[in-house]
Design an enzyme around this catalytic site. Structure first.
Site, short mmCIF file in Angstrom:
data_model
loop_
_atom_site.label_atom_id
_atom_site.label_comp_id
_atom_site.label_asym_id
_atom_site.label_seq_id
_atom_site.Cartn_x
_atom_site.Cartn_y
_atom_site.Cartn_z
CG HIS A 134 23.30 55.21 74.16
ND1 HIS A 134 23.82 56.46 73.89
CD2 HIS A 134 22.09 55.45 74.73
CE1 HIS A 134 22.98 57.39 74.29
NE2 HIS A 134 21.91 56.80 74.79
CG HIS B 229 18.44 55.06 74.85
ND1 HIS B 229 18.80 55.64 76.05
CD2 HIS B 229 17.97 53.82 75.17
CE1 HIS B 229 18.55 54.80 77.05
NE2 HIS B 229 18.04 53.70 76.54
CG ASP C 22 17.43 60.24 72.75
OD1 ASP C 22 17.73 59.03 72.90
OD2 ASP C 22 17.63 61.09 73.63
CG HIS D 133 22.03 56.29 79.84
ND1 HIS D 133 20.98 56.93 80.47
CD2 HIS D 133 21.77 56.36 78.52
CE1 HIS D 133 20.13 57.36 79.56
NE2 HIS D 133 20.58 57.03 78.36
CG ASP E 3 22.30 60.11 76.82
OD1 ASP E 3 22.76 61.17 76.36
OD2 ASP E 3 21.20 59.65 76.49
CG HIS F 149 20.39 64.67 76.23
ND1 HIS F 149 19.23 64.70 75.50
CD2 HIS F 149 20.82 63.38 76.21
CE1 HIS F 149 18.95 63.48 75.06
NE2 HIS F 149 19.91 62.66 75.48
#
Length: 254
Positions: free
Chosen positions: A54, A56, A58, A113, A132, A170
């Site tokens: 995705h 994002h 990070d 998410h 995520d 994560h």
């Protein structure tokens, strides 16, 4: 033959994953370049592909440096999200399959998410890379999608074979474990897993990856359809998606 799959800690709490088939190497997500480059050098591997889950920051910030180091790098990501991702060499959609090292890689839409978040499932390697969406003892916050959408995404992942290894994005497991106990304090499998998580973190060890079997037994976000969970929340007759939404809302406030 099983591939080598390495878990690479990045940033403060991210994970990236290197997949090596004996000759070629793929990377799932690129949170930062330095630890990934260090792992490649240590192994003597060349990076050939990156698969993005995705948009994002990070999960993509390390890509420019990796492209500089490996100019022929092929980047795979969601076609519908191409305008928010780095430039893609291979754009994929839900239900697509591509090959890596002779193994099928199935693309799964797991929106919630973010919209157009994807996971990569490799049945021959008993592996799914979920970033995520599904996490160890948790799931990602619902930022762009809806609660029913996230629930459906988690149900897709929950229905994979029991022996699937879940490579998530994560190191949130300790906090997730503390929260899970507020939902099912009498779940003996959960109690045992929480002890294991605490021991691993005390030794500085990663709690990722995890097994789907363990997630089904202990992760409250995969258990919203079960009557004991509904009873614990006084939502005995509620729809499964509504129970999930209540659990996710409680976690957001935890």
């Amino acid at each position: 033959m099983p591939f080598d799959i390495l878990t690479i800690p990045c940033r403060e709490d991210n994970y990236a994953f290197l997949i090596h088939d004996g000759s070629r190497t793929a990377l799932v997500d690129a949170p930062e370049a330095a630890p990934i480059l260090a792992a490649l050098e240590q192994k003597g591997w060349t990076l050939d592909e990156v698969w993005l889950t995705h948009h994002h920051f990070d999960h993509v910030d390390g890509l420019p440096a990796l492209r500089s180091a490996f100019p022929d790098l092929q980047v795979t990501g969601c076609k519908a999200d191409a305008d928010r991702l780095p430039p893609l060499d291979r754009a994929v959609s839900d239900g697509d399959t591509f090959q890596f090292g002779g193994a099928d890689v199935h693309v799964m839409d797991v929106s919630g998410h973010t919209i157009n978040h994807i996971a990569f499932h490799m049945p021959s390697q008993q592996a799914v890379f979920t970033a995520d969406s599904l996490m160890a003892l948790g799931c990602g916050r619902v930022f762009e999608g809806t609660m029913p959408q996230m629930w459906q995404s988690l149900c897709k992942l929950r229905d994979l074979p029991d022996d699937t290894i879940v490579y998530s994005g994560h190191e949130y497991t300790s906090n997730n474990a503390d929260f899970a106990l507020t939902i099912e304090p009498d779940n003996q499998a959960l109690q045992a897993r929480v002890d294991e998580v605490r021991d691993k973190r005390a030794r500085g060890e990663a709690t990722v990856p995890s097994t789907l079997r363990d997630e089904r037994a202990t992760n409250p976000f995969l258990r919203a359809h079960l009557q004991p969970v509904k009873d614990a929340l006084s939502m005995q007759k509620a729809e499964d998606a509504d129970v999930f939404a209540e659990i996710r809302s409680r976690k957001d406030r935890f």
